[in-house]
Design a protein around this motif. Structure first.
Motif, mmCIF file in Angstrom:
data_model
loop_
_atom_site.group_PDB
_atom_site.id
_atom_site.type_symbol
_atom_site.label_atom_id
_atom_site.label_comp_id
_atom_site.label_asym_id
_atom_site.label_seq_id
_atom_site.Cartn_x
_atom_site.Cartn_y
_atom_site.Cartn_z
ATOM 1 N N LYS A 230 0.829 -1.205 0.000
ATOM 2 C CA LYS A 230 0.000 0.000 0.000
ATOM 3 C C LYS A 230 0.868 1.261 0.000
ATOM 4 N N ILE A 231 1.964 1.222 0.761
ATOM 5 C CA ILE A 231 2.867 2.376 0.802
ATOM 6 C C ILE A 231 3.463 2.634 -0.582
ATOM 7 N N LYS B 101 6.706 -6.919 -28.706
ATOM 8 C CA LYS B 101 5.656 -5.905 -28.571
ATOM 9 C C LYS B 101 4.265 -6.517 -28.509
ATOM 10 N N ASP B 102 4.100 -7.698 -29.096
ATOM 11 C CA ASP B 102 2.802 -8.365 -29.021
ATOM 12 C C ASP B 102 2.509 -8.881 -27.614
ATOM 13 N N ALA B 103 3.560 -9.071 -26.814
ATOM 14 C CA ALA B 103 3.387 -9.595 -25.458
ATOM 15 C C ALA B 103 3.164 -8.496 -24.429
ATOM 16 N N LEU B 104 3.478 -7.263 -24.768
ATOM 17 C CA LEU B 104 3.341 -6.158 -23.821
ATOM 18 C C LEU B 104 1.876 -5.858 -23.545
ATOM 19 N N PHE B 105 1.567 -5.573 -22.288
ATOM 20 C CA PHE B 105 0.179 -5.312 -21.890
ATOM 21 C C PHE B 105 -0.204 -3.872 -22.218
ATOM 22 N N ARG B 106 -1.417 -3.694 -22.671
ATOM 23 C CA ARG B 106 -1.978 -2.371 -22.882
ATOM 24 C C ARG B 106 -3.372 -2.320 -22.286
ATOM 25 N N THR B 107 -3.560 -1.387 -21.389
ATOM 26 C CA THR B 107 -4.888 -1.181 -20.824
ATOM 27 C C THR B 107 -5.707 -0.370 -21.816
ATOM 28 N N ARG B 108 -7.003 -0.319 -21.620
ATOM 29 C CA ARG B 108 -7.866 0.454 -22.502
ATOM 30 C C ARG B 108 -7.468 1.921 -22.461
ATOM 31 N N VAL B 109 -7.456 2.547 -23.618
ATOM 32 C CA VAL B 109 -7.026 3.947 -23.714
ATOM 33 C C VAL B 109 -7.868 4.841 -22.819
ATOM 34 N N ASP B 110 -9.165 4.529 -22.715
ATOM 35 C CA ASP B 110 -10.059 5.383 -21.930
ATOM 36 C C ASP B 110 -10.104 5.017 -20.451
ATOM 37 N N SER B 111 -9.224 4.108 -20.009
ATOM 38 C CA SER B 111 -9.185 3.734 -18.583
ATOM 39 C C SER B 111 -8.265 4.689 -17.834
ATOM 40 N N PRO B 112 -8.811 5.513 -16.945
ATOM 41 C CA PRO B 112 -7.959 6.462 -16.216
ATOM 42 C C PRO B 112 -7.102 5.736 -15.181
ATOM 43 N N PHE B 113 -5.957 6.304 -14.883
ATOM 44 C CA PHE B 113 -5.104 5.720 -13.857
ATOM 45 C C PHE B 113 -5.705 5.984 -12.479
ATOM 46 N N SER B 114 -5.688 4.962 -11.634
ATOM 47 C CA SER B 114 -6.123 5.111 -10.248
ATOM 48 C C SER B 114 -5.407 4.090 -9.387
ATOM 49 N N VAL B 115 -5.354 4.369 -8.113
ATOM 50 C CA VAL B 115 -4.727 3.460 -7.157
ATOM 51 C C VAL B 115 -5.819 2.864 -6.278
ATOM 52 N N ASP B 116 -5.885 1.547 -6.246
ATOM 53 C CA ASP B 116 -6.874 0.826 -5.450
ATOM 54 C C ASP B 116 -6.128 0.087 -4.345
ATOM 55 N N LEU B 117 -6.213 0.599 -3.129
ATOM 56 C CA LEU B 117 -5.442 0.057 -2.014
ATOM 57 C C LEU B 117 -6.150 -1.072 -1.273
ATOM 58 N N HIS B 118 -7.275 -1.531 -1.803
ATOM 59 C CA HIS B 118 -8.043 -2.555 -1.104
ATOM 60 C C HIS B 118 -7.299 -3.895 -1.097
ATOM 61 N N LEU B 119 -7.062 -4.417 0.095
ATOM 62 C CA LEU B 119 -6.454 -5.734 0.276
ATOM 63 C C LEU B 119 -7.060 -6.379 1.512
ATOM 64 N N SER B 120 -7.364 -7.661 1.409
ATOM 65 C CA SER B 120 -7.927 -8.406 2.531
ATOM 66 C C SER B 120 -6.940 -9.486 2.976
ATOM 67 N N SER B 121 -6.933 -9.753 4.260
ATOM 68 C CA SER B 121 -6.059 -10.814 4.791
ATOM 69 C C SER B 121 -6.787 -12.151 4.917
ATOM 70 N N GLU B 122 -8.067 -12.198 4.502
ATOM 71 C CA GLU B 122 -8.871 -13.400 4.721
ATOM 72 C C GLU B 122 -8.689 -14.427 3.605
ATOM 73 N N VAL B 123 -7.419 -14.771 3.377
ATOM 74 C CA VAL B 123 -7.047 -15.748 2.358
ATOM 75 C C VAL B 123 -6.174 -16.814 3.004
ATOM 76 N N LEU B 124 -6.448 -18.074 2.679
ATOM 77 C CA LEU B 124 -5.619 -19.174 3.167
ATOM 78 C C LEU B 124 -5.143 -19.991 1.972
ATOM 79 N N PHE B 125 -3.867 -20.319 1.962
ATOM 80 C CA PHE B 125 -3.273 -21.109 0.882
ATOM 81 C C PHE B 125 -2.877 -22.463 1.441
ATOM 82 N N TRP B 126 -3.308 -23.543 0.760
ATOM 83 C CA TRP B 126 -3.063 -24.893 1.285
ATOM 84 C C TRP B 126 -2.591 -25.798 0.152
ATOM 85 N N ARG B 127 -1.430 -26.394 0.350
ATOM 86 C CA ARG B 127 -0.883 -27.307 -0.656
ATOM 87 C C ARG B 127 -1.304 -28.738 -0.326
#
Length: 340
Positions: A67-68, A194-220
């Motif tokens: 987030k920082i 150049k075909d592998a490079l990512f391109r977002t939609r031209v009309d998508s404005p830049f924004s920062v979404d700081l939402h993160l949840s800790s309610e995830v469990l990973f199990w092998r």
């Protein structure tokens, strides 16, 4: 035009030097990086340095630090042409994945790099990784950034951040992108697919979404494991199961009953593969059909690191429409192949 790059130093081996009295590695004052690598002054870009107040081992990096970093990029997005993050190698793939979701509508390069040896070592890989990353972070063509995504640069290769995993603690060539092509390679020239490079939609404005949840469990999952522990797990929003091959698990009635109970609790189950290359294909083998019957979500060819950070980002995130399953199954920023 001289491009401006913001260099964010978070910690890690790349910013260490040997204390010759103790023999231990200690962080050096990163404000002096131009003295350590005078070649940086030869690069035709203006580099500003922003070190973490306290450099962190990458094992201490997590959601709060992500987030920082994301917040700092957001605050400075209009003032710089590119961003370079110096990071410890052990969790770099997690940070790169998380940032790829948090920096929405990204149209500038965000490059992460580090090193296996400290910058002052005779055989260090730090200088090449840092200098070439600066080139990638400042590279524009026709006034448009060549790289418009979060990427990892290491040992002559530029890789998509959310497709990357660390596979070696020993070799300089420590990272792979097994399910996606290399974005670029450094030799006499900087080359790109150049075909592998990512391109977002031209009309998508830049924004920062700081939402993160800790309610995830990973199990092998492993052969012979008991399912007895699953019913007593604390309720999690998302359980990520890393299963065999293309999506198989032991076929006992107890297994299906246990997983149904977890789903009935409201927990989403995401299935990813233990294989480095390839991914999940429900129905390919009989022992994968259990996941279709219980309504689990296929992770397709996503990496474990990205599955974790994507789930953290999507859980109860008000900035997304639709269900968790719908959003997780969608390719948001090049992290997975939808029709795997």
């Amino acid at each position: 035009m001289k491009r401006k790059v913001l260099l964010i130093y978070t910690g890690g081996t790349i910013g260490m030097e040997k204390d010759y009295e103790t023999g231990s590695l200690v962080p050096f004052n990163f404000e002096n990086i131009f003295g350590k690598i005078p070649e940086m002054k030869l690069i035709e870009s203006e580099v500003s340095v922003h070190p973490f107040q306290k450099p962190l081992d990458s094992s201490d990096m997590g959601p709060e630090q992500w987030k920082i970093i994301a917040g700092y990029i957001g605050e400075n997005y209009e003032n710089y042409d590119g961003f370079l993050i110096l990071h410890g190698t052990d969790t770099m793939a997690y940070t790169a994945s998380a940032l790829s979701f948090m920096l929405r509508g990204l149209k500038k390069p965000v490059i992460l790099t580090g090193s296996q040896l400290p910058i002052g070592d005779l055989r260090t890989d730090a200088k090449e990784n840092l200098l070439t990353s600066l080139y990638y972070a400042s590279l524009y063509e026709n006034d448009e950034a060549v790289v418009q995504e979060v990427a990892v640069y290491f040992e002559y290769k530029l890789l998509r951040g959310n497709r990357t995993l660390k596979f070696s603690a020993e070799y300089f060539d420590a990272y792979q992108s097994p399910n996606y092509p290399i974005l670029g390679q450094s030799g006499v020239h900087l080359n790109f697919d150049k075909d592998a490079l990512f391109r977002t939609r031209v009309d998508s404005p830049f924004s920062v979404d700081l939402h993160l949840s800790s309610e995830v469990l990973f199990w092998r999952i492993f052969p012979g494991m008991t399912m007895d522990l699953f019913p007593v797990l604390p309720k999690m929003k998302v359980l990520i199961l890393q299963v065999f091959g293309s999506g198989t698990i032991f076929s006992s009635a107890e297994t299906e009953e246990t997983l149904r109970k977890i789903r009935a609790n409201g927990t989403e189950i995401v299935v990813v593969s233990q294989c480095v290359s390839g991914g999940i294909s429900f129905g390919k083998y009989e022992n994968s059909n259990i996941f279709s019957r219980i309504g689990a979500i296929s992770g397709n060819d996503i990496t474990a690191e990205t599955a974790i950070t994507k789930a953290m980002h999507l859980i109860d995130n008000p900035n997304y429409q639709g269900t968790f399953a719908e959003n997780f199954s969608s390719d948001l920023c090049g992290e997975m192949t939808e029709d795997f």
